[in-house]
Write an enzyme that holds these catalytic residues in place. Structure first.
Site, PDB file in Angstrom:
ATOM      1  N   VAL A 271       0.860  -1.176   0.000  1.00 54.22           N
ATOM      2  CA  VAL A 271       0.000   0.000   0.000  1.00 54.22           C
ATOM      3  C   VAL A 271       0.896   1.225   0.000  1.00 54.22           C
ATOM      4  CG1 VAL A 271      -1.788   1.285   1.235  1.00 54.22           C
ATOM      5  CG2 VAL A 271      -1.808  -1.221   1.273  1.00 54.22           C
ATOM      6  N   CYS A 272       0.539   2.218  -0.791  1.00 56.89           N
ATOM      7  CA  CYS A 272       1.226   3.506  -0.814  1.00 56.89           C
ATOM      8  C   CYS A 272       2.720   3.296  -1.136  1.00 56.89           C
ATOM      9  CB  CYS A 272       1.009   4.222   0.512  1.00 56.89           C
ATOM     10  SG  CYS A 272       1.395   5.988   0.508  1.00 56.89           S
ATOM     11  N   THR A 273       3.608   3.935  -0.407  1.00 52.42           N
ATOM     12  CA  THR A 273       5.036   3.829  -0.716  1.00 52.42           C
ATOM     13  C   THR A 273       5.641   2.491  -0.306  1.00 52.42           C
ATOM     14  OG1 THR A 273       5.580   4.949   1.364  1.00 52.42           O
ATOM     15  CG2 THR A 273       5.401   6.325  -0.604  1.00 52.42           C
TER      16      THR A 273
END
Length: 261
Positions: free
Chosen positions: A139-141
């Site tokens: 998720v995300c970075t």
């Protein structure tokens, strides 16, 4: 140290270079099919200092019903791990005690991402577990951490908008501006709140669309945000400039880590 080149020309060049590598396979399986209905899903979610708590909690809330007594929070040391806003989550297992043969391995993002991109223990754990894991996700970075472990080479992937096009190509991944991206058994979600979408999309792959729709209704996940400002295009230039200022250290640190500076 020379500041990172974030010009449009540099980003496009990096993207083209990543695409030129083509679909490099790294021993990962093609996308798995649905699992047996009577077997709990075995899930490991990574925790590290400076993670974003929602990157973990969002998917966990939607996948926990599939994993009774088999959803594990894993960190270098067991116990509380502070997120990037100060909220702590509890690691139940270490890298050494994490159960083998996982169905889902999830890596969150957060302000601590650049440091984790250089953490030999975490990267070694991910490299060791990925070949035996059905779904390798982020998720995300968190996708930058997967990339730093060499697990996204030649894969289509997404990340938070602030780093997606600038950093993923440096890690030999092909950036995609979508909310959730499936490429074989790799699943990546864009920024923070997209972890909820990843949880539902993955639940549908694991147990079928009816299960995922039921989980969505139980969670009453029917977002109606008060503002249309969740993407740079919607937010407008002034809000993007304000967000850029907040995110600049994360972007610069992630670029340095990806380059090995």
């Amino acid at each position: 140290m020379t500041p990172p080149d974030l010009s449009r020309r540099a980003i496009l060049a990096a993207t083209a270079a990543a695409a030129a590598f083509g679909p490099v396979r790294t021993g990962a399986a093609d996308a798995p099919g649905p699992m047996a209905q009577d077997r709990p899903v075995r899930i490991a979610m990574i925790l590290y200092p400076g993670m974003t708590a929602l990157d973990v909690v969002g998917p966990q809330a939607l996948l926990a019903g599939l994993a009774p007594n088999s959803l594990h929070c894993v960190a270098q040391s067991a116990g509380p791990v502070a997120s990037d806003t100060g909220l702590s989550l509890v690691a139940t297992h270490t890298f050494e005690t994490c159960p083998p043969d996982l169905d889902v391995l999830l890596v969150p993002g957060g302000d601590g991402t650049p440091g984790q991109m250089c953490d030999a223990a975490l990267l070694g754990f991910l490299r060791a577990r990925a070949p035996g894991t059905a779904w390798v996700t982020s998720v995300c970075t968190g996708s930058l951490i997967l990339g730093a472990a060499g697990l996204l080479r030649g894969y289509r992937a997404t990340s938070h908008w602030c780093v997606r096009d600038a950093v993923l190509p440096l890690l030999r991944a092909v950036p995609v501006a979508e909310r959730v991206v499936f490429d074989r058994n790799r699943v990546t979600a864009s920024g923070v709140s997209a972890g909820l979408d990843l949880g539902l999309a993955l639940a549908a792959r694991l147990r079928g669309p009816a299960y995922a729709r039921t989980a969505q209704l139980v969670a009453e996940y029917a977002p109606e945000p008060p503002f249309r400002a969740g993407t740079p295009a919607e937010a407008g230039p002034a809000i993007v400039r304000a967000a850029d200022a907040i995110l600049a250290p994360l972007v610069a640190g992630s670029i340095r880590a990806a380059r090995g500076d």
